[in-house]
Design a protein around this motif. Structure first.
Motif, mmCIF file in Angstrom:
data_model
loop_
_atom_site.group_PDB
_atom_site.id
_atom_site.type_symbol
_atom_site.label_atom_id
_atom_site.label_comp_id
_atom_site.label_asym_id
_atom_site.label_seq_id
_atom_site.Cartn_x
_atom_site.Cartn_y
_atom_site.Cartn_z
ATOM 1 N N VAL A 1 -2.149 -2.100 -5.696
ATOM 2 C CA VAL A 1 -1.734 -2.676 -4.415
ATOM 3 C C VAL A 1 -1.577 -4.189 -4.562
ATOM 4 O O VAL A 1 -0.611 -4.777 -4.057
ATOM 5 C CB VAL A 1 -2.750 -2.331 -3.307
ATOM 6 C CG1 VAL A 1 -2.483 -3.159 -2.046
ATOM 7 C CG2 VAL A 1 -2.683 -0.846 -2.966
ATOM 8 N N ALA B 1 -4.289 6.115 3.468
ATOM 9 C CA ALA B 1 -4.837 4.758 3.422
ATOM 10 C C ALA B 1 -4.705 4.063 4.760
ATOM 11 O O ALA B 1 -3.756 4.288 5.517
ATOM 12 C CB ALA B 1 -4.122 3.945 2.334
ATOM 13 N N ILE C 1 0.956 4.707 6.734
ATOM 14 C CA ILE C 1 -0.203 3.824 6.545
ATOM 15 C C ILE C 1 -0.792 3.501 7.914
ATOM 16 O O ILE C 1 -0.068 3.129 8.845
ATOM 17 C CB ILE C 1 0.204 2.525 5.828
ATOM 18 C CG1 ILE C 1 0.980 2.842 4.549
ATOM 19 C CG2 ILE C 1 -1.023 1.675 5.535
ATOM 20 C CD1 ILE C 1 0.209 3.655 3.544
ATOM 21 N N THR D 1 0.829 -1.205 0.000
ATOM 22 C CA THR D 1 0.000 0.000 0.000
ATOM 23 C C THR D 1 0.859 1.250 0.000
ATOM 24 O O THR D 1 0.581 2.227 -0.706
ATOM 25 C CB THR D 1 -0.935 -0.005 1.217
ATOM 26 O OG1 THR D 1 -1.700 -1.206 1.230
ATOM 27 C CG2 THR D 1 -1.867 1.199 1.193
ATOM 28 N N GLN E 1 0.962 4.278 -2.727
ATOM 29 C CA GLN E 1 0.700 5.658 -2.319
ATOM 30 C C GLN E 1 1.884 6.554 -2.636
ATOM 31 O O GLN E 1 1.716 7.707 -3.061
ATOM 32 C CB GLN E 1 0.376 5.729 -0.831
ATOM 33 C CG GLN E 1 0.011 7.144 -0.374
ATOM 34 C CD GLN E 1 -0.412 7.210 1.076
ATOM 35 O OE1 GLN E 1 -0.847 6.206 1.640
ATOM 36 N NE2 GLN E 1 -0.282 8.372 1.680
ATOM 37 N N LEU F 1 -8.406 -0.509 3.222
ATOM 38 C CA LEU F 1 -8.203 -1.777 2.540
ATOM 39 C C LEU F 1 -8.458 -2.930 3.500
ATOM 40 O O LEU F 1 -7.859 -2.977 4.585
ATOM 41 C CB LEU F 1 -6.780 -1.873 1.985
ATOM 42 C CG LEU F 1 -6.439 -1.018 0.760
ATOM 43 C CD1 LEU F 1 -6.414 0.454 1.087
ATOM 44 C CD2 LEU F 1 -5.101 -1.432 0.174
ATOM 45 N N VAL G 1 -12.030 -2.469 -0.825
ATOM 46 C CA VAL G 1 -11.573 -1.103 -0.565
ATOM 47 C C VAL G 1 -12.788 -0.217 -0.349
ATOM 48 O O VAL G 1 -13.641 -0.078 -1.236
ATOM 49 C CB VAL G 1 -10.713 -0.557 -1.727
ATOM 50 C CG1 VAL G 1 -10.295 0.880 -1.434
ATOM 51 C CG2 VAL G 1 -9.489 -1.426 -1.934
ATOM 52 N N VAL H 1 -5.128 0.005 6.563
ATOM 53 C CA VAL H 1 -5.232 -1.427 6.311
ATOM 54 C C VAL H 1 -5.931 -2.060 7.508
ATOM 55 O O VAL H 1 -5.471 -1.930 8.651
ATOM 56 C CB VAL H 1 -3.842 -2.062 6.100
ATOM 57 C CG1 VAL H 1 -3.958 -3.577 6.023
ATOM 58 C CG2 VAL H 1 -3.207 -1.505 4.836
#
Length: 986
Positions: free
Chosen positions: A345, A280, A212, A197, A201, A312, A326, A282
């Motif tokens: 990704v 983003a 992240i 990720t 990005q 994500l 997502v 996760v």
């Protein structure tokens, strides 16, 4: 957050409850008693939260669902995606289906109960764990190494420039899914997904260390604790400075044993290290096995919605295959962009998990497949292919002259010159060049003021089969001498003595015409692919360099725009810019190759916006070409004028356009009357590359689009390794196609560095040094130069961002932002200076408003108000002639100007002395320095900007009008007063 025990807070009232809620689905055995479950649940919640009022305690809701698989699936999906209301700890719902089957669905906010806690609740209800073994307990969040869940209610993201967000979407979100090999069951590797990720990005946003956000379990979680033991760890991933193996190891350490103390200062340091927010997150729940039940419905929903612009969630699909879901905020990221991001990704994740071993560095990961490369190549070129034949410029002009010989080709200071007369004048000058020994392919300098002979001279050089090199007579003599020597000029056509110190022969236009009066022009032998002109341009390489452009490129440019712009013999254009500025190539050959009329603007008129506006109205100019800085002055001059302009097309070029500055123009000149077009171009690609029509919509949204490529031109946005960047991701703009110049004159090394083979078409492309991004619809957004970032005291700053904030102020009409003191030994001496053109004079209010929008390290130290921004001869912002920044201070006392010794009361000298005194007051007010009667305006720091400001101040005080020419010729108050005083004029 709570310190311990039962003091677990109720759910914070955030703007998106679903973004922080999760759900657990438990399949119950047949015959499970709903009443027994309800009684057990009631007993449990009273034991766990005795301090809560009875009406606030959770209860078990029961509901029968339709006796069809579709009805069950629909009801389960709806219930698992329904967030708990604010103020509730937990929602428990029993869905009874056909045949005695039942589903228990438990939903909570992460700030109340984590996923392990939901499983404990289910175990208690199923009799697997006694009620008294479960204790409400919360971690001491301020001492933990993870971000407390309630912090997620803050807006941690920035603006996703690479996506097409919808500002009207509010807090709405969308969801996309892409296959994720290896994510089924327990196969997902959270650390590798975090790094993947970050890699994407970093490519999308041109940052080296994206942060992240990762859902993390609290270290040392008690097994029977009922509370919020999941938080969010911010994992900075230094994509640009470390190998991928090390990045994955560091990410794994961060998500398994978080090392970042997330107090407020640490959070700010992490998220703003690159001047960006958290883009983003996760969400990889640790107990991933069994997320999908045998019926294909989810057993675990890690999050209902996205806490970040992109959230994500790896998991399993209905068939047990890996899926990356997502969640994306529609306000920031559209579905197509979210899908591309997710696919990339997955590509990066696959590279990190490949059996052959991961690449050494992040830049080795190629995010694109062949299909996307083809899409990018297609988007970078126009669908249209103009019909045109490569020709020489003089031949293309001759065609127009033969078609309409008596039509007016040039107007200059009231004189009208027909196509026939211009052609004949050029023939005589060309014969004169041949008589002076000029040979095919040699270079001839043109150093003339803007006039009809300047244009005739260009034609003459081409008719003599030579190459013209335009030079601006206002440039310093040293620069002119350097150009003449570097270009190896065979002759200079000029009426100045600027070349006296060189060995280059010179001749005036009349001298050449006389020499060629009885001569003949030899038909050219060189083809349209040979050089037509050489324009010298400055840049990051030091001394000016000559760009060699062939005939065919200019003919191609006119052919590419003629139909779209409707260019024909009915149009009247202006030559406003210096001939040494490549914008003038378009201004001159545009009308002459389409049968139009060219109005040559005298230099002094080009420096006076009011006079220029009058000329546009008088000559009924229909096609105008302007740099945005020059146009801003014209807009001001246009305010309040009653005469209508005949403009139907305005073309912007030469520098970036801030479309927001055009809102006032649209109020006076509707889009239906006058079309505005923003064109991106480079000298090395023949003036223009793209074209974007600017409407009020672009002005209101502040669009940075410069449009798609012109027919025959192609644009590519490439990374530092020469690979295409994904749609929306920034990179270096490369241009190929019809407009690419031949070379840098006499600079083979530089030519080889900047003019490269085009791997996409087999031709040549120019590496521009400009940053941009390509949109899926083919539009190019220009993002400035690659070196447009500065760093002050460790913070990376984009000056255009500060300028954008200033321009958003309703009081600011134009703005420029510079960094001063970069060479100072004391870092504290480095400052940001802002210059603004205001409606009013309250710079303090402008700075106060900026302080509400910018962090302290980006706030301008000074804000200086100007009447208008100073321009170079090419119409661009002239930073060298900006005045010193103004620090607020007390007004100085004007210096007295003594009368002339010969002036006595009542004689003619008295008005001159009185005017000189008042002029001195104006100069002091404008320049901020004491002024003596014989001080030179320009030696005091005056410039064209201050000259306009002086003229405006004189008008405000009812003093005589100030022609710019007079100030330049008589730059002291005593001499200027003698010219302007009524008695002097009489």
């Amino acid at each position: 957050m709570p310190a311990s025990g039962t003091d677990v807070p109720l759910i914070p009232s955030g703007r998106s409850q679903a973004a922080h809620c999760h759900a657990l689905r438990v399949r119950l055995p047949g015959g499970t008693s709903a009443d027994r479950l309800a009684a057990t649940f009631s007993e449990a919640v009273r034991a766990w939260w005795p301090q809560d009022a009875p009406d606030r305690l959770p209860r078990l809701w029961t509901e029968r669902v339709p006796a069809t698989p579709q009805g069950v699936a629909s009801r389960v999906h709806a219930e698992m995606h329904r967030p708990v209301p604010a103020g509730s700890r937990l929602r428990a719902v029993l869905l009874s289906g056909p045949g005695g089957a039942a589903d228990l669905i438990l939903t909570a906010h992460r700030a109340s109960l984590d996923m392990a806690a939901l499983r404990l609740v289910a175990d208690v209800l199923l009799g697997r764990v006694p009620v008294d073994r479960v204790r409400p307990q919360g971690p001491r969040w301020p001492r933990s190494r993870v971000l407390p869940p309630d912090w997620l209610d803050a807006d941690l993201g920035g603006h996703a420039d690479w996506a097409e967000g919808d500002p009207a979407a509010g807090e709405s979100t969308g969801t996309v899914e892409v296959p994720l090999p290896g994510a089924g069951g327990a196969g997902v590797d959270t650390a590798r997904l975090v790094v993947a990720t970050a890699v994407v990005q970093a490519r999308y946003e041109a940052v080296e260390t994206p942060a992240i956000a990762v859902l993390t379990a609290f270290p040392g979680r008690p097994g029977t604790a009922l509370g919020p033991f999941e938080g969010t760890t911010l994992v900075p991933v230094d994509v640009g400075g470390r190998g991928l193996s090390e990045l994955v190891d560091r990410a794994r350490q961060a998500v398994t044993a978080p090392q970042t103390w997330c107090d407020r200062s640490a959070y700010t340091e992490i998220t703003r290290a690159d001047g960006r927010g958290v883009r983003a997150g996760v969400c990889a729940v640790p107990d991933a096995p069994g997320r999908q039940g045998p019926d294909g419905l989810p057993l675990v929903l890690p999050c209902m919605d996205g806490a970040f612009d992109l959230t994500l969630v790896p998991g399993t699909g209905a068939q047990g295959d890996g899926v990356l879901t997502v969640h994306h905020r529609l306000r920031e990221v559209d579905a197509a962009s979210a899908t591309r991001f997710a696919r990339h990704v997955v590509t990066a994740y696959s590279a990190l998990t490949a059996e052959g071993g991961m690449p050494d560095v992040a830049l080795d990961i190629d995010l694109l497949d062949d299909a996307e490369r083809r899409l990018l190549a297609h988007a970078g070129r126009s669908e249209r292919t103009p019909e045109w034949t490569p020709r020489r410029l003089d031949d293309a002009f001759a065609q127009q002259a033969a078609r309409r010989p008596e039509a007016v080709a040039i107007t200059f200071e009231g004189e009208h010159i027909t196509y026939r007369a211009l052609d004949e004048r050029a023939d005589r000058l060309a014969a004169g060049l041949l008589a002076h020994g000029v040979r095919p392919g040699q270079r001839v300098g043109l150093c003339l003021d803007r006039s009809a002979d300047l244009v005739a001279g260009m034609l003459a050089v081409l008719k003599a089969d030579a190459v013209y090199v335009p030079m601006d007579p206002t440039h310093p003599a040293d620069r002119l001498s350097y150009t003449a020597e570097d270009a190896g000029l065979a002759l200079v056509i000029t009426d100045t003595d600027a070349f006296a110190a060189t060995s280059v022969p010179v001749a005036g236009p009349d001298e050449l015409a006389a020499a060629g009066a009885h001569g003949a022009v030899v038909p050219p032998r060189r083809g349209p692919g040979e050089a037509a002109y050489v324009i010298y341009t400055s840049g990051s390489t030091g001394r000016p360099k000559g760009v060699v452009v062939p005939h065919r490129n200019v003919v191609a440019l006119i052919a590419a725009t003629r139909e779209d712009f409707g260019l024909d013999e009915r149009d009247t254009w202006t030559l406003f810019h210096s001939s040494a500025f490549d914008f003038s190539v378009w201004e001159i050959w545009g009308p002459l190759l389409t049968g139009g009329r060219l109005v040559v603007v005298p230099y002094w008129v080009s420096r006076s916006p009011g006079e220029f506006r009058d000329l546009l109205a008088q000559e009924r100019v229909s096609v105008l070409n302007q740099t945005p800085s020059a146009f801003a002055q014209l807009v001001e001059a246009d305010r309040g004028r009653s005469t209508r302009l005949a403009l139907r097309l305005v073309v912007f070029g030469g520098e970036p356009l801030d479309t927001r500055a055009l809102r006032g123009w649209f109020d006076r000149h509707p889009e239906s009357d006058c079309r505005l077009v923003n064109m991106f171009g480079i000298t090395e690609t023949t003036v223009h590359v793209t074209a974007q029509t600017v409407t009020r919509r672009e002005a209101l949204t502040g669009s940075r689009s410069v449009g798609p490529a012109l027919p025959g031109w192609r644009v590519h946005v490439l990374d530092e390794r020469g690979r295409p960047q994904p749609f929306g991701a920034p990179g270096e703009i490369h241009v190929s196609g019809e407009g690419v110049a031949l070379e840098y004159l006499g600079r083979p090394e530089l030519t080889a560095e900047r003019f490269l083979p085009d791997p996409f078409s087999g031709g040549r492309m120019y590496r521009s040094g400009d940053r941009g991004r390509l949109r899926p619809d083919g539009r190019l957004e220009h993002l400035g130069r690659l070196d447009n970032q500065v760093k002050i005291r460790g913070f990376r700053i984009e000056l255009d961002e500060i300028r954008g904030v200033l321009l958003d102020d309703p009081a600011v009409r134009a703005a420029a932002v510079l960094v001063a003191g970069e060479d100072a030994n004391d870092a504290a001496a480095v400052r940001i200076d802002a210059y603004v053109v205001l409606r009013g004079d309250d710079t303090a209010a402008v700075r106060a408003r900026a302080a509400t929008l910018l962090p302290g390290y980006m706030l301008p130290t000074t804000v200086t108000a100007l009447r208008e921004l100073p321009l170079t001869a090419n119409g661009k912002l002239d930073t060298r002639r900006l005045p010193p920044p103004v620090v607020p201070r007390a007004t100085t006392v004007p210096s007295a100007v003594p009368p002339s010794p010969s002036a006595a009361p009542g004689d003619a000298g008295a008005p001159v002395a009185e005017l000189a005194g008042r002029l001195a007051e104006v100069w002091e007010a404008v320049l901020g320095v004491p002024v003596g009667p014989d001080d030179n305006f320009f030696s005091l720091g005056g410039n064209s900007l201050y000259a306009v400001r002086v003229a405006a101040a004189m008008s405000d005080r009812h003093l005589p009008p100030l022609p710019m020419r007079e100030l330049y010729l008589h730059p002291t108050v005593r001499r200027l007063a003698a010219v302007l005083a009524p008695t002097a004029r009489a």
